[in-house]
Design a protein around this motif. Structure first.
Motif, PDB file in Angstrom:
ATOM      1  N   ASN A 201       0.840  -1.194   0.000  1.00 54.27           N
ATOM      2  CA  ASN A 201       0.000   0.000   0.000  1.00 54.27           C
ATOM      3  C   ASN A 201       0.883   1.256   0.000  1.00 54.27           C
ATOM      4  N   PRO A 202       0.926   1.991  -1.098  1.00 49.94           N
ATOM      5  CA  PRO A 202       1.770   3.196  -1.129  1.00 49.94           C
ATOM      6  C   PRO A 202       1.432   4.173  -0.003  1.00 49.94           C
ATOM      7  N   GLY A 203       0.205   4.087   0.499  1.00 48.84           N
ATOM      8  CA  GLY A 203      -0.200   4.949   1.617  1.00 48.84           C
ATOM      9  C   GLY A 203       0.643   4.686   2.863  1.00 48.84           C
ATOM     10  N   TYR A 204       1.166   3.459   2.982  1.00 50.83           N
ATOM     11  CA  TYR A 204       2.027   3.136   4.135  1.00 50.83           C
ATOM     12  C   TYR A 204       3.313   3.963   4.071  1.00 50.83           C
ATOM     13  N   ILE A 205       3.851   4.113   2.857  1.00 43.37           N
ATOM     14  CA  ILE A 205       5.080   4.897   2.701  1.00 43.37           C
ATOM     15  C   ILE A 205       4.782   6.365   3.001  1.00 43.37           C
TER      16      ILE A 205
ATOM     17  N   MET B  69       6.548   8.568   5.958  1.00 42.00           N
ATOM     18  CA  MET B  69       7.396   9.712   5.596  1.00 42.00           C
ATOM     19  C   MET B  69       6.938  10.995   6.291  1.00 42.00           C
ATOM     20  N   GLN B  70       5.877  10.930   7.056  1.00 44.94           N
ATOM     21  CA  GLN B  70       5.407  12.128   7.768  1.00 44.94           C
ATOM     22  C   GLN B  70       6.456  12.558   8.798  1.00 44.94           C
ATOM     23  N   PRO B  71       6.665  13.861   8.929  1.00 36.08           N
ATOM     24  CA  PRO B  71       7.733  14.339   9.822  1.00 36.08           C
ATOM     25  C   PRO B  71       7.485  14.042  11.301  1.00 36.08           C
ATOM     26  N   ASP B  72       6.241  13.672  11.635  1.00 37.83           N
ATOM     27  CA  ASP B  72       5.964  13.341  13.036  1.00 37.83           C
ATOM     28  C   ASP B  72       5.446  11.907  13.157  1.00 37.83           C
TER      29      ASP B  72
ATOM     30  N   ILE C 199       7.806   4.908  23.015  1.00 41.80           N
ATOM     31  CA  ILE C 199       7.748   5.351  21.625  1.00 41.80           C
ATOM     32  C   ILE C 199       6.303   5.747  21.322  1.00 41.80           C
ATOM     33  N   ILE C 200       6.165   6.827  20.598  1.00 38.05           N
ATOM     34  CA  ILE C 200       4.817   7.306  20.270  1.00 38.05           C
ATOM     35  C   ILE C 200       4.682   7.362  18.756  1.00 38.05           C
ATOM     36  N   TRP C 201       3.803   6.522  18.233  1.00 40.96           N
ATOM     37  CA  TRP C 201       3.537   6.532  16.789  1.00 40.96           C
ATOM     38  C   TRP C 201       2.410   7.511  16.500  1.00 40.96           C
ATOM     39  N   LYS C 202       2.478   8.159  15.363  1.00 41.89           N
ATOM     40  CA  LYS C 202       1.414   9.090  14.988  1.00 41.89           C
ATOM     41  C   LYS C 202       0.088   8.332  14.964  1.00 41.89           C
ATOM     42  N   ASP C 203      -0.929   8.970  15.520  1.00 42.62           N
ATOM     43  CA  ASP C 203      -2.202   8.284  15.701  1.00 42.62           C
ATOM     44  C   ASP C 203      -3.102   8.486  14.483  1.00 42.62           C
ATOM     45  N   ASP C 204      -2.696   7.912  13.346  1.00 42.49           N
ATOM     46  CA  ASP C 204      -3.614   7.898  12.202  1.00 42.49           C
ATOM     47  C   ASP C 204      -3.647   6.477  11.621  1.00 42.49           C
TER      48      ASP C 204
ATOM     49  N   THR D 260      -0.592   5.065   9.483  1.00 44.27           N
ATOM     50  CA  THR D 260       0.619   4.844  10.300  1.00 44.27           C
ATOM     51  C   THR D 260       0.449   3.583  11.134  1.00 44.27           C
ATOM     52  N   ARG D 261      -0.721   3.429  11.763  1.00 46.75           N
ATOM     53  CA  ARG D 261      -0.954   2.221  12.570  1.00 46.75           C
ATOM     54  C   ARG D 261      -0.822   0.964  11.718  1.00 46.75           C
ATOM     55  N   MET D 262      -1.444   0.987  10.534  1.00 42.50           N
ATOM     56  CA  MET D 262      -1.405  -0.186   9.655  1.00 42.50           C
ATOM     57  C   MET D 262       0.027  -0.463   9.190  1.00 42.50           C
ATOM     58  N   ALA D 263       0.750   0.596   8.825  1.00 43.76           N
ATOM     59  CA  ALA D 263       2.123   0.433   8.331  1.00 43.76           C
ATOM     60  C   ALA D 263       3.033  -0.123   9.427  1.00 43.76           C
ATOM     61  N   VAL D 264       2.878   0.386  10.635  1.00 41.94           N
ATOM     62  CA  VAL D 264       3.700  -0.072  11.749  1.00 41.94           C
ATOM     63  C   VAL D 264       3.380  -1.538  12.061  1.00 41.94           C
ATOM     64  N   GLY D 265       2.102  -1.906  11.967  1.00 41.22           N
ATOM     65  CA  GLY D 265       1.696  -3.299  12.171  1.00 41.22           C
ATOM     66  C   GLY D 265       2.283  -4.209  11.090  1.00 41.22           C
ATOM     67  N   PHE D 266       2.279  -3.726   9.849  1.00 43.83           N
ATOM     68  CA  PHE D 266       2.826  -4.493   8.728  1.00 43.83           C
ATOM     69  C   PHE D 266       4.319  -4.753   8.945  1.00 43.83           C
ATOM     70  N   LEU D 267       5.030  -3.702   9.341  1.00 47.93           N
ATOM     71  CA  LEU D 267       6.474  -3.835   9.592  1.00 47.93           C
ATOM     72  C   LEU D 267       6.750  -4.800  10.746  1.00 47.93           C
TER      73      LEU D 267
END
Ligand SMILES: [Fe+2]
Length: 313
Positions: free
Chosen positions: A172-176, A180-183, A226-231, A234-241
């Motif tokens: 999902n390109p949306g994961y990238i 890439m968000q600065p926060d 660690i605090i991941w951006k709450d969107d 980001t949640r899905m991408a972090v879970g995928f990784l």
């Protein structure tokens, strides 16, 4: 360098054509095992053209190489000379580095007050080095040399960040975009004995370097502090990784360094298994680790553009 070379930007999301070309080249004969990445060296301080080219080829394709210097005496000055042959010059200063900024990683008695896991025999979860550094002091290159391996354990697992990027972008390109968000990822301040020794660091997971267009990754699999951006993305991408790193992915390289061997890399994702020393037999694990602000010279996309073109026809 001709304009087409510098314009080659496979890691920019908007550039689907370069990504497709790069992807085809990347996956063709990818070296995903330790033997394919290993280069024997006769003198690490004065590499032959063949040795140097073999290391560079591995680092272009997989961002890492394993070298084997055999019984050659290997001290910190030699490590420094070895790195310089690949443009690794600017050492990162960190809290625990020895005076010369090259860290001796070994078990340090708990009584010294050091509770950082790298200085224990415990396992280390997946991370890139220096993810808590400021943006202008990112760790781009690492040389890690094994002076002595442990009596048992201490294997490393390694994953090329460009492969992680590729798998995420394909899913999902949306994961990238999210990573890439600065926060995207924030590390809270480091507080020891009541005083703050590092402020909070917020930054992206993936960055495209302004000069050269290389991909840089900051990451830790730790779930506390660690605090991941709450969107959603980001949640899905972090879970995928996290799932990828916890899996038995064929892209992951597992290797246990022996004395005289080491890893040179563009700060790839890595983890370490727990280990046991045995002082009686002299099997006390000792690694030298040098972290650099430089990437390995010659590994930016523009440096291998011709190879990519040849691959995609
Ligand atoms: Fe590390």
């Amino acid at each position: 360098m001709n304009p087409s070379t510098t314009d080659f930007q496979p890691f920019e999301l908007r550039n689907a054509r370069d990504y497709a070309r790069w992807r085809e080249w990347k996956l063709a004969d990818y070296p995903a095992s330790a033997p394919e990445l290993t280069v024997p060296l006769s003198d690490p301080g004065a590499l032959t053209a063949t040795e140097s080219a073999a290391i560079l080829a591995c680092c272009r394709k997989a961002n890492m190489a394993i070298y084997d210097s055999g019984e050659h005496p290997f001290g910190k000055p030699l490590l420094r000379r070895f790195g310089r042959q690949f443009g690794l010059e600017r050492l990162d200063m960190n809290l625990r580095a020895d005076e010369d900024s090259i860290t001796s990683l070994r078990v340090v008695p708990e009584s010294t007050g050091t509770h950082y896991i790298p200085y224990t025999s415990r396992s280390l979860n997946w991370h890139t080095d220096g993810y808590y550094n400021s943006p202008d002091e990112q760790v781009r290159g690492i040389v890690m040399h094994c002076v002595q391996d442990a009596a048992s354990g201490g294997e490393n697992r390694l994953l090329d960040p460009e492969i992680a990027y590729l798998l995420l972008r394909d899913a999902n390109p949306g994961y990238i975009r999210a990573l890439m968000q600065p926060d995207a990822m924030t590390i809270p301040p480091n507080i020891e004995a009541g005083s703050q020794i590092r402020e909070a660091r917020s930054g992206p997971v993936f960055t495209v370097e302004k000069h050269g267009g290389s991909l840089h990754m900051r990451y830790t699999a730790r779930t506390r502090s660690i605090i991941w951006k709450d969107d959603r993305d980001t949640r899905m991408a972090v879970g995928f990784l996290a799932d990828l790193l916890a899996s038995d992915s064929p892209w992951t390289v597992s290797y246990r360094l022996h004395a005289g061997q080491g890893i040179i890399c563009n700060n790839v994702l890595h983890s370490r298994a727990a280990f046991s020393d045995d002082a009686a037999s002299g099997r006390v694990r000792l690694l030298y680790r040098a972290r650099y602000h430089d990437r390995i010279r010659g590994t930016a996309p523009g440096n291998y553009f011709e190879e990519v073109l040849a691959c995609s026809g």
